[in-house]
Design an enzyme around this catalytic site. Structure first.
Site, PDB file in Angstrom:
ATOM      1  N   ASP A 193    -143.088  49.696  12.536  1.00  0.00           N
ATOM      2  CA  ASP A 193    -141.823  49.882  11.815  1.00  0.00           C
ATOM      3  C   ASP A 193    -142.125  50.552  10.481  1.00  0.00           C
ATOM      4  OD1 ASP A 193    -139.035  49.531  10.967  1.00  0.00           O
ATOM      5  OD2 ASP A 193    -138.949  48.061  12.578  1.00  0.00           O
ATOM      6  N   HIS A 265    -137.294  54.421  12.153  1.00  0.00           N
ATOM      7  CA  HIS A 265    -138.220  53.353  11.734  1.00  0.00           C
ATOM      8  C   HIS A 265    -139.667  53.856  11.825  1.00  0.00           C
ATOM      9  CE1 HIS A 265    -135.311  50.186  11.074  1.00  0.00           C
ATOM     10  NE2 HIS A 265    -134.737  50.433  12.238  1.00  0.00           N
ATOM     11  N   GLU A 344    -131.160  52.597  15.018  1.00  0.00           N
ATOM     12  CA  GLU A 344    -131.049  52.895  13.590  1.00  0.00           C
ATOM     13  C   GLU A 344    -131.831  54.152  13.182  1.00  0.00           C
ATOM     14  OE1 GLU A 344    -130.278  48.486  11.781  1.00  0.00           O
ATOM     15  OE2 GLU A 344    -132.362  48.994  12.110  1.00  0.00           O
TER      16      GLU A 344
HETATM   17  C1  ACM Z   1    -132.161  45.966  15.473  1.00  0.00           C
HETATM   18  O1  ACM Z   1    -131.842  44.832  15.083  1.00  0.00           O
HETATM   19  N1  ACM Z   1    -132.261  46.973  14.606  1.00  0.00           N
HETATM   20  C2  ACM Z   1    -132.413  46.249  16.867  1.00  0.00           C
END
Ligand code: ACM
Length: 634
Positions: A193, A265, A344
């Site tokens: 991440d 990410h 995201e």
């Molecule tokens: C998430 O909670 N961004 C999958």
């Protein structure tokens, strides 16, 4: 001395007689069918343990080790039963007729026969261990019964984010142990991440020499005003450690599903290899509220939480990089599923990038969402060619779903519903249904810092992973359920334990038990109290539930009856009505109380639960109001 013995006696008696009184014999998740018969099997050191299949030897050893710890004696292990010999028989003969991962247990006065194959037998032994009461004079007295059991879902998952905070292999193994005890079979390991890349990739050493280290971690809530601590934070798993974890999990019939996040990410990977960015020379930028917004020098592993614009550029170099990374990941993890994230991913840099805009045109893509879809589909093709399948968070629906993808529905149920309607496999993990275990478990100010949300274990329990909107045929695409453990605010293994216990009990039951067998009263008032009483005898940092029957809603009236139950066998509830914070010095709740509230006034009931070990719950406050104005609401 005598006094102490008398004080302990009620707890021990309750634990000892539990299998006889509880309809589910104390088993979590509740079995599909359980029929108690009249009689008992006395387990003592004269009983033989029969297991003659080599593949079951480890499961037999597991049971025997448990009996040693529980009863203080080991069973003699043998290959066959001799006449008149009391025995526990573990066998796979007959298991072929059982559903996948299923098992049966027959307990009669002279024999316990356990039938199951591999995982099924392992789960049978988990149930057997759970239903055993404490010993009494060198004997464990087991209620006779017949149990027939198998799971509702084939994917029963628990996730752990090791990027925001890193957890050592020893703890990851403990986490896996816990999952196995509750018949969970997937460990979703969130390995990369923005805040850290945590898996060694031999071809790209900078992923861990640079990408696994950040120069600070945000202090307190984010966004907030605490700044970062400016302390180096680092950690990653070597490939040898990964292999160890995968092998360990396999012994517990748990598949490790690795997650390599893309295209968003990606800050940690980009910090290691800036050429993976659309703008390699641009400093890392943190958007959001002051004091966080602004540039950091060069490309940095992020020190704050959130979502960042600097995502993977869809260049040939990036795809080659990801394919090489995935080659090593696939070699390490035998899992059919490889999770590729997909959530995201801001489109800002793709919008600004002339390369990306040209790429969109050249490939006849509609827009940046089309580009996200292209990205995922291209990676899917690569992974499929290696014989594996992808899982992605529900954003992978945007711009068109990759043909064979499994969708993890986290932003509510909508994504899962859409994917099932498109005949794609779905794993339900909506935060709104209580499946984000980083959310808080009560509204008390005593709760530690969390990301927010509210997900008590009763909420988790009440969730049905198959949405009502789906037809019976569409519902079959829901292959399972998972809870997520994001670690922004989980700085230590102890805090992870606090967040997972007892919620994993509820998760396991919604993952395993048929809806018709769910029973929240039996769960919260019988089995959770038993399991927590056992946990209380260990060092586990579990969350002590608040009293059953109390919440923080306002109760109105003049004569208010308060009826509470202890959420843990042997735990005590103490309360005050005078505004003071309760402790063991307050009144002990022993029977229902009637509180008289004069007209125009209000009182506050404050409770605390104190477990036998001394562990205590948060303080719960309930306002009792008889027409007083300005009642505080939460
Ligand atoms: C998430 O909670 N961004 C999958």
């Amino acid at each position: 001395m005598k006094k102490i013995f008398l004080m302990l006696l009620p707890t021990l008696l309750t634990l000892n007689t539990y299998a006889q009184t509880d309809a589910n014999m104390g088993i979590i998740p509740a079995p599909v069918a359980i029929k108690k018969t009249s009689g008992v099997f006395q387990l003592d050191k004269t009983v033989a343990l029969i297991s003659n299949e080599t593949e079951n030897a480890k499961t037999a050893d597991l049971l025997n080790a448990f009996i040693v710890a529980k009863g203080g004696f080991a069973l003699r292990e043998a290959k066959s039963v001799t006449a008149g010999q009391k025995s526990i028989v573990l066998t796979s003969v007959g298991a072929d007729k059982l559903p996948a991962e299923g098992y049966t247990i027959q307990i009669t006065t002279n024999h316990i026969k356990v039938v199951g194959k591999e995982a099924g037998l392992f789960y049978a032994v988990q149930s057997l261990m759970q239903l055993m009461p404490d010993k009494n004079q060198d004997k464990i007295t087991i209620q006779t019964a017949e149990i027939n059991d198998y799971p509702r879902f084939k994917y029963r998952g628990m996730h752990l984010d090791v990027a925001r905070h890193f957890f050592p292999v020893s703890f990851v193994k403990r986490y896996i142990d816990l999952l196995a005890q509750y018949k969970m079979n997937k460990f979703h390991w969130h390995l990369t991440d923005d805040q850290g890349w945590r898996i060694e990739i031999k071809k790209y050493p900078k992923l861990t020499t640079l990408g696994a280290t950040r120069s600070g971690t945000v202090v307190g809530n984010y966004p907030g005003t605490g700044g970062t601590d400016n302390e180096t934070y680092k950690g990653y798993y070597t490939q040898e450690e990964i292999k160890q974890v995968v092998a360990y999990a396999a012994t517990k019939y748990i598949t490790v599903v690795p997650e390599i996040e893309m295209p968003g990410h990606a800050s940690a990977a980009i910090a290691a290899y800036p050429e993976l960015s659309c703008f390699p020379d641009r400093d890392t930028f943190v958007s959001g509220d002051t004091p966080w917004s602004g540039s950091r020098k060069g490309k940095q592993v992020q020190q704050t939480w959130g979502v960042f614009d600097d995502v993977f550029a869809p260049t040939e170099n990036t795809f080659k990089f990801l394919e090489n990374v995935l080659d090593e990941v696939i070699a390490l993890f035998p899992s059919k599923y490889i999770h590729i994230g997909g959530d995201e991913c801001p489109k800002e840099y793709w919008k600004q990038s002339p390369f990306c805009q040209q790429f969109i045109k050249d490939n006849n893509l509609k827009d940046e969402h089309g580009l996200q879809s292209y990205f995922i589909q291209r990676i899917e093709k690569y992974i499929n060619a290696k014989g594996r399948s992808i899982i992605g968070w529900d954003e992978i629906l945007e711009g068109g779903l990759a043909p064979n993808a499994t969708v993890m529905s986290w932003r509510g149920e909508k994504g899962g519903i859409e994917a099932a309607q498109q005949s794609h496999e779905v794993i339900m993990t909506p935060g709104s249904a209580g499946l984000y275990f980083d959310h808080k478990q009560s509204n008390s100010p005593d709760e530690p810092l969390t990301i927010g949300g509210f997900a008590p274990y009763t909420k988790v329990y009440n969730y049905d992973p198959v949405p009502k909107e789906l037809t019976a045929d569409q519902g079959k695409y829901v292959i399972g359920v998972q809870a997520n453990m994001w670690s922004e605010y989980l700085e230590s293994p102890a805090k992870v334990e606090y967040q997972i216990l007892p919620r994993i009990f509820a998760l396991s039951e919604i993952a395993w038990t048929p809806v018709a067998r769910k029973d929240i009263k039996n769960f919260t008032e019988e089995r959770v109290p038993l399991h927590l009483a056992k946990l209380d005898q260990t060092s586990a940092n579990y969350w002590v539930p608040t009293p059953i029957g109390q919440n923080d809603a306002v109760l109105n009236g003049e004569n208010i009856n308060i009826e509470l139950k202890s959420p843990i066998l042997g735990a005590k509830i103490f309360y005050t009505l005078d505004g003071y914070r309760p402790s063991e010095n307050a009144a002990e709740y022993k029977a229902p109380i009637k509180v008289v509230v004069p007209q125009g006034q209000k009182k506050t009931l404050k409770t605390i639960v104190i477990a036998p070990s001394g562990k205590r719950s948060v303080v719960t406050e309930t306002t009792l109001n008889n027409g007083a104005p300005e009642v505080k609401t939460k």
